[in-house]
Design a protein around this motif. Structure first.
Motif, PDB file in Angstrom:
ATOM      1  N   ILE A 148       0.834  -1.207   0.000  1.00  0.00           N
ATOM      2  CA  ILE A 148       0.000   0.000   0.000  1.00  0.00           C
ATOM      3  C   ILE A 148       0.871   1.260   0.000  1.00  0.00           C
ATOM      4  CG2 ILE A 148      -1.668   1.339   1.354  1.00  0.00           C
ATOM      5  CD1 ILE A 148      -2.805  -1.360   2.324  1.00  0.00           C
ATOM      6  N   LEU A 149       1.916   1.255   0.852  1.00  0.00           N
ATOM      7  CA  LEU A 149       2.795   2.423   0.934  1.00  0.00           C
ATOM      8  C   LEU A 149       3.600   2.632  -0.343  1.00  0.00           C
ATOM      9  CD1 LEU A 149       4.213   2.284   4.582  1.00  0.00           C
ATOM     10  CD2 LEU A 149       2.301   3.623   3.704  1.00  0.00           C
ATOM     11  N   SER A 150       3.927   1.524  -1.023  1.00  0.00           N
ATOM     12  CA  SER A 150       4.721   1.641  -2.252  1.00  0.00           C
ATOM     13  C   SER A 150       3.962   2.390  -3.343  1.00  0.00           C
ATOM     14  CB  SER A 150       5.127   0.259  -2.753  1.00  0.00           C
ATOM     15  OG  SER A 150       3.992  -0.485  -3.178  1.00  0.00           O
ATOM     16  N   LYS A 151       2.636   2.322  -3.309  1.00  0.00           N
ATOM     17  CA  LYS A 151       1.838   3.043  -4.302  1.00  0.00           C
ATOM     18  C   LYS A 151       1.943   4.551  -4.124  1.00  0.00           C
ATOM     19  CE  LYS A 151      -1.508  -0.691  -5.012  1.00  0.00           C
ATOM     20  NZ  LYS A 151      -2.937  -1.088  -4.963  1.00  0.00           N
ATOM     21  N   TYR A 152       2.270   4.964  -2.899  1.00  0.00           N
ATOM     22  CA  TYR A 152       2.443   6.396  -2.622  1.00  0.00           C
ATOM     23  C   TYR A 152       3.925   6.757  -2.496  1.00  0.00           C
ATOM     24  CZ  TYR A 152      -2.518   5.992  -1.561  1.00  0.00           C
ATOM     25  OH  TYR A 152      -3.872   5.749  -1.643  1.00  0.00           O
ATOM     26  N   HIS A 153       4.789   5.806  -2.872  1.00  0.00           N
ATOM     27  CA  HIS A 153       6.241   6.008  -2.893  1.00  0.00           C
ATOM     28  C   HIS A 153       6.813   6.291  -1.497  1.00  0.00           C
ATOM     29  CE1 HIS A 153       5.949   6.049  -7.254  1.00  0.00           C
ATOM     30  NE2 HIS A 153       4.997   6.961  -7.156  1.00  0.00           N
ATOM     31  N   PHE A 154       6.207   5.646  -0.477  1.00  0.00           N
ATOM     32  CA  PHE A 154       6.736   5.746   0.875  1.00  0.00           C
ATOM     33  C   PHE A 154       7.623   4.531   1.142  1.00  0.00           C
ATOM     34  CE2 PHE A 154       2.669   8.154   2.112  1.00  0.00           C
ATOM     35  CZ  PHE A 154       3.269   9.377   1.822  1.00  0.00           C
ATOM     36  N   PRO A 155       8.836   4.732   1.609  1.00  0.00           N
ATOM     37  CA  PRO A 155       9.708   3.581   1.899  1.00  0.00           C
ATOM     38  C   PRO A 155       9.242   2.853   3.154  1.00  0.00           C
ATOM     39  CG  PRO A 155      10.771   5.614   2.588  1.00  0.00           C
ATOM     40  CD  PRO A 155       9.506   6.022   1.887  1.00  0.00           C
ATOM     41  N   TYR A 156       9.404   1.532   3.157  1.00  0.00           N
ATOM     42  CA  TYR A 156       9.026   0.738   4.331  1.00  0.00           C
ATOM     43  C   TYR A 156       9.875  -0.526   4.368  1.00  0.00           C
ATOM     44  CZ  TYR A 156       6.179  -1.586   7.853  1.00  0.00           C
ATOM     45  OH  TYR A 156       5.757  -2.210   8.993  1.00  0.00           O
ATOM     46  N   SER A 157      10.304  -0.900   5.580  1.00  0.00           N
ATOM     47  CA  SER A 157      11.125  -2.103   5.767  1.00  0.00           C
ATOM     48  C   SER A 157      10.256  -3.211   6.353  1.00  0.00           C
ATOM     49  CB  SER A 157      12.306  -1.810   6.696  1.00  0.00           C
ATOM     50  OG  SER A 157      13.145  -0.818   6.140  1.00  0.00           O
ATOM     51  N   ILE A 158      10.162  -4.329   5.643  1.00  0.00           N
ATOM     52  CA  ILE A 158       9.338  -5.459   6.072  1.00  0.00           C
ATOM     53  C   ILE A 158      10.114  -6.301   7.080  1.00  0.00           C
ATOM     54  CG2 ILE A 158       8.166  -7.565   5.312  1.00  0.00           C
ATOM     55  CD1 ILE A 158       7.781  -6.222   2.591  1.00  0.00           C
ATOM     56  N   GLY A 159       9.490  -6.534   8.226  1.00  0.00           N
ATOM     57  CA  GLY A 159      10.099  -7.388   9.246  1.00  0.00           C
ATOM     58  C   GLY A 159      11.220  -6.720  10.015  1.00  0.00           C
ATOM     59  N   ALA A 160      11.215  -5.381  10.081  1.00  0.00           N
ATOM     60  CA  ALA A 160      12.264  -4.644  10.789  1.00  0.00           C
ATOM     61  C   ALA A 160      12.036  -4.728  12.302  1.00  0.00           C
ATOM     62  CB  ALA A 160      12.288  -3.196  10.321  1.00  0.00           C
ATOM     63  N   TYR A 161      12.855  -3.969  13.057  1.00  0.00           N
ATOM     64  CA  TYR A 161      12.796  -4.049  14.513  1.00  0.00           C
ATOM     65  C   TYR A 161      11.441  -3.629  15.073  1.00  0.00           C
ATOM     66  CZ  TYR A 161      17.779  -5.026  15.053  1.00  0.00           C
ATOM     67  OH  TYR A 161      19.014  -5.630  15.025  1.00  0.00           O
ATOM     68  N   ALA A 162      10.784  -2.662  14.433  1.00  0.00           N
ATOM     69  CA  ALA A 162       9.467  -2.233  14.907  1.00  0.00           C
ATOM     70  C   ALA A 162       8.479  -3.397  14.858  1.00  0.00           C
ATOM     71  CB  ALA A 162       8.958  -1.072  14.057  1.00  0.00           C
ATOM     72  N   TYR A 163       8.546  -4.175  13.779  1.00  0.00           N
ATOM     73  CA  TYR A 163       7.691  -5.361  13.655  1.00  0.00           C
ATOM     74  C   TYR A 163       8.074  -6.421  14.686  1.00  0.00           C
ATOM     75  CZ  TYR A 163       6.361  -9.954  11.929  1.00  0.00           C
ATOM     76  OH  TYR A 163       5.891 -11.234  11.841  1.00  0.00           O
TER      77      TYR A 163
END
Length: 202
Positions: A148-163
Motif C-alpha cells: 500500500i505504501l509503495s503506491k504512494y512512494h513511501f519507503p518501508y522495511s518489512i520485518g524490521a525491529y518495529a515489527y
C-alpha cells in the motif's frame, strides 16, 4: 529504542527454554533454536525493488507454514482464515495510525499487542495456534502494508525491529495469558479435589 523489547523478550524465552524447561519436552530444542536463529537474522536484510526485507521476518513467515504443513486440510484452511483476519487487523491499525493518530492513547506497540493478542485468543484455543496465526498474520500484514505504501512512494522495511518488537510483545502476552489459563484450571481441580475429600471425610 526499536529492537530493545524484541531482544529482551527473546533472550528471556531462550534462557527459560535452555536452562529451566524440562529437558524431556519435545518442543524445547526446536523452540530454542528457532528463537536463536531469529535473533541472529534480525540484522540481515536485502532489497526487493525499493523495499527492504529483513531475514528474521521472512524466517518467521516460512517457519509458520512449515509448522502447519503436517496438519489436516480443515485445520490448514482455518489457519489461513485466522491469519488473514490478523493480517487485516494489523494493516488497519497501521493505516489508522497514519490517517487518524489521535485515537492511539497509549504506546502503539502495547496497544497493537493487546488488540492482536485478544483477537488471537478469540480465534484459537491453544497457545501454539495463537502464536502461529499472530506470527503468520502480522507478516502478511507487513507485506500488504508495504504494498500500500509503495503506491504512494513511501519507503518501508518489512520485518524490521518495529515489527519484531510487536511480535515479541504479543508472544509474551499470549504466553502470560496461557499461564493464567492453566493456573486457573490447576487451582480449580485442586479446590474441587479438597472439597470432595472433605465431603467424604465428613
Amino acid at each position: 529504542m526499536e529492537g530493545s523489547m524484541f531482544y529482551w523478550i527473546c533472550w528471556s524465552f531462550w534462557v527459560y527454554l535452555t536452562f529451566f524447561l524440562n529437558k524431556q519436552n519435545p518442543y524445547r530444542f526446536k523452540l530454542a533454536a528457532s528463537i536463536l536463529i531469529v535473533i541472529i537474522l534480525s540484522t540481515i536484510h536485502f532489497g526487493i525493488g525499493n523495499t527492504e526485507v529483513y531475514a528474521s521476518g521472512l524466517f518467521i513467515f516460512i517457519l509458520t507454514f512449515i509448522s502447519y504443513s503436517k496438519e489436516k486440510l480443515r485445520a490448514i484452511i482455518y489457519f489461513f482464515i485466522c491469519s488473514y483476519i490478523v493480517g487485516i487487523a494489523y494493516v488497519t491499525f497501521h493505516l489508522f495510525e497514519i490517517f487518524d493518530p489521535v485515537w492511539i492513547i497509549i504506546k502503539k506497540e502495547w496497544m497493537m499487542g493487546i488488540l492482536l493478542g485478544y483477537l488471537a485468543i478469540l480465534l484459537q484455543k491453544t497457545l501454539r495456534g495463537r502464536l502461529l496465526i499472530v506470527l503468520n498474520g502480522t507478516m502478511q500484514g507487513e507485506f500488504l502494508y508495504a504494498l500500500i505504501l509503495s503506491k504512494y512512494h513511501f519507503p518501508y522495511s518489512i520485518g524490521a525491529y518495529a515489527y519484531l518488537d510487536v511480535c515479541a510483545l504479543i508472544s509474551f502476552l499470549l504466553v502470560g495469558w496461557s499461564f493464567f489459563e492453566n493456573a486457573g484450571t490447576i487451582f480449580q481441580n485442586h479446590f474441587n479435589y479438597t472439597g470432595k475429600a472433605k465431603q467424604k471425610s465428613s
